[in-house]
Write an enzyme that holds these catalytic residues in place. Structure first.
Site, PDB file in Angstrom:
ATOM      1  CG  HIS A 199     -56.758 -51.089 -93.109  1.00  0.00           C
ATOM      2  ND1 HIS A 199     -57.267 -50.061 -93.968  1.00  0.00           N
ATOM      3  CD2 HIS A 199     -57.937 -51.683 -92.731  1.00  0.00           C
ATOM      4  CE1 HIS A 199     -58.595 -50.150 -94.283  1.00  0.00           C
ATOM      5  NE2 HIS A 199     -58.892 -51.120 -93.434  1.00  0.00           N
ATOM      6  CG  MET A 211     -66.118 -52.644 -88.122  1.00  0.00           C
ATOM      7  SD  MET A 211     -66.062 -54.548 -88.196  1.00  0.00           S
ATOM      8  CE  MET A 211     -64.871 -54.917 -89.142  1.00  0.00           C
ATOM      9  CG  HIS A 215     -62.446 -48.936 -93.494  1.00  0.00           C
ATOM     10  ND1 HIS A 215     -62.508 -50.352 -94.073  1.00  0.00           N
ATOM     11  CD2 HIS A 215     -63.400 -48.475 -94.083  1.00  0.00           C
ATOM     12  CE1 HIS A 215     -63.302 -50.698 -94.540  1.00  0.00           C
ATOM     13  NE2 HIS A 215     -64.281 -49.481 -94.631  1.00  0.00           N
ATOM     14  CG  MET A 234     -66.485 -50.407 -92.151  1.00  0.00           C
ATOM     15  SD  MET A 234     -65.652 -51.988 -92.281  1.00  0.00           S
ATOM     16  CE  MET A 234     -64.179 -51.329 -91.225  1.00  0.00           C
ATOM     17  CB  SER A 254     -56.542 -55.313 -91.518  1.00  0.00           C
ATOM     18  OG  SER A 254     -57.559 -54.977 -90.579  1.00  0.00           O
ATOM     19  CG  MET A 294     -65.668 -52.072 -98.644  1.00  0.00           C
ATOM     20  SD  MET A 294     -64.216 -52.157 -97.756  1.00  0.00           S
ATOM     21  CE  MET A 294     -64.353 -53.917 -97.087  1.00  0.00           C
ATOM     22  CG  ASP A 307     -60.193 -53.470 -96.485  1.00  0.00           C
ATOM     23  OD1 ASP A 307     -59.898 -54.369 -96.034  1.00  0.00           O
ATOM     24  OD2 ASP A 307     -60.961 -52.511 -95.536  1.00  0.00           O
TER      25      ASP A 307
HETATM   26  C1  DX5 Z   1     -63.658 -55.760 -93.316  1.00  0.00           C
HETATM   27  C2  DX5 Z   1     -62.425 -54.842 -93.148  1.00  0.00           C
HETATM   28  C3  DX5 Z   1     -61.186 -55.291 -93.504  1.00  0.00           C
HETATM   29  C4  DX5 Z   1     -60.463 -56.541 -92.897  1.00  0.00           C
HETATM   30  C5  DX5 Z   1     -59.795 -57.511 -94.039  1.00  0.00           C
HETATM   31  O1  DX5 Z   1     -64.659 -55.186 -92.992  1.00  0.00           O
HETATM   32  O2  DX5 Z   1     -62.663 -53.438 -93.759  1.00  0.00           O
HETATM   33  O3  DX5 Z   1     -60.103 -54.414 -93.403  1.00  0.00           O
HETATM   34  O4  DX5 Z   1     -59.684 -56.310 -91.917  1.00  0.00           O
HETATM   35  O5  DX5 Z   1     -59.602 -58.659 -93.516  1.00  0.00           O
HETATM   36  P1  DX5 Z   1     -59.001 -59.707 -94.417  1.00  0.00           P
HETATM   37  O6  DX5 Z   1     -57.743 -59.154 -95.078  1.00  0.00           O
HETATM   38  O7  DX5 Z   1     -58.912 -60.992 -93.369  1.00  0.00           O
HETATM   39  O8  DX5 Z   1     -60.106 -59.977 -95.587  1.00  0.00           O
HETATM   40 ZN    ZN Z   2     -60.893 -52.151 -93.703  1.00  0.00          ZN
END
Ligand code: DX5
Ligand code: ZN
Length: 220
Positions: free
Chosen positions: A33, A37, A66, A68, A8, A137, A175
């Site tokens: 990834h 947001m 992804h 959000m 990510s 998630m 994730d």
């Molecule tokens: C959280 C994201 C993840 C995030 C994961 O809202 O969707 O993709 O980057 O980060 P780690 O791997 O640090 O938990």
């Molecule tokens: Zn994510």
């Protein structure tokens, strides 16, 4: 097929983004990834189109985007134009999920649906053949570096059974909070794609961290 690993970019160094992209290009990772947001669906704002465009210019592996954001239908065309290969929307942010998934596939992208930790996999029963990836998630979305929610293992098994019974072949992605200590257990439970942000980029040697989470030997 072995499992896929998707670092990510949220955890990358944004002042050295090209360097970190090249690290992933040269590594054993499978996808990029990208966490978009909006500060409304989640309590954080990450990055938007110009940054995705800059990443796409250098990335040599598929882009797993992804979203959000609320009402993601508004941006399906835009992320397609930017080069998204997988486009994932949240079930909690989408009023007409069936229509949204079809619209993503109609653009030639893989359609993904993400479930927050509180959303049961049973919510997907009536769209079981309509998505190519389900993102479970394993933290509450919005931030990297959070603690993995243990209930996720059970959810992976439930999702695996549901896909089997429905004759569907979607990939199961996990994730949040994935790292060296839990990746293998997730694969055993039935996960196909592991997202790894801080466990990749906060490592002193990201390429080695990626190899560890791919189950590949690392030179001492
Ligand atoms: C959280 C994201 C993840 C995030 C994961 O809202 O969707 O993709 O980057 O980060 P780690 O791997 O640090 O938990
Ligand atoms: Zn994510």
């Amino acid at each position: 097929m072995g499992h896929l690993l998707a670092p990510s970019i949220l955890a990358a160094d944004f002042a050295n983004l090209q360097r970190d992209i090249e690290t992933v290009n040269a590594s054993d990772a499978d996808w990029f990834h990208l966490d978009v947001m909006d500060g409304v669906f989640v309590p954080n704002i990450s990055f938007g189109m110009p940054v995705v465009q800059a990443i796409a210019k250098h990335a040599q592996k598929p882009l797993d985007v992804h979203l959000m954001i609320v009402d993601p239908d508004r941006y399906i065309d835009a992320f397609h134009a930017l080069g998204a290969d997988v486009l994932t929307v949240h079930i909690e942010a989408t009023t007409h999920l069936h229509r949204t998934l079809q619209a993503i596939r109609a653009k030639g992208m893989k359609a993904g649906v993400a479930l927050n930790p509180h959303s049961p996999v049973s919510l997907l029963q009536d769209v079981i053949g309509e998505f190519d990836l389900v993102c479970l998630m394993s933290v509450n979305p919005g931030f990297g570096g959070q603690k993995f929610i243990e209930r996720t293992y059970q959810k992976v098994r439930e999702m695996r059974a549901m896909l089997y019974e429905g004759g569907a072949s979607a990939l199961i992605e996990i994730d949040g909070g994935v790292g060296a200590d839990n990746w293998a257990k997730l694969v055993d439970a039935g996960a196909d794609v592991l997202v790894a942000g801080s466990s990749t980029f906060n490592s002193p040697a990201p390429a080695d961290a990626i190899r560890v989470m791919k189950g590949l030997p690392v030179d001492a």
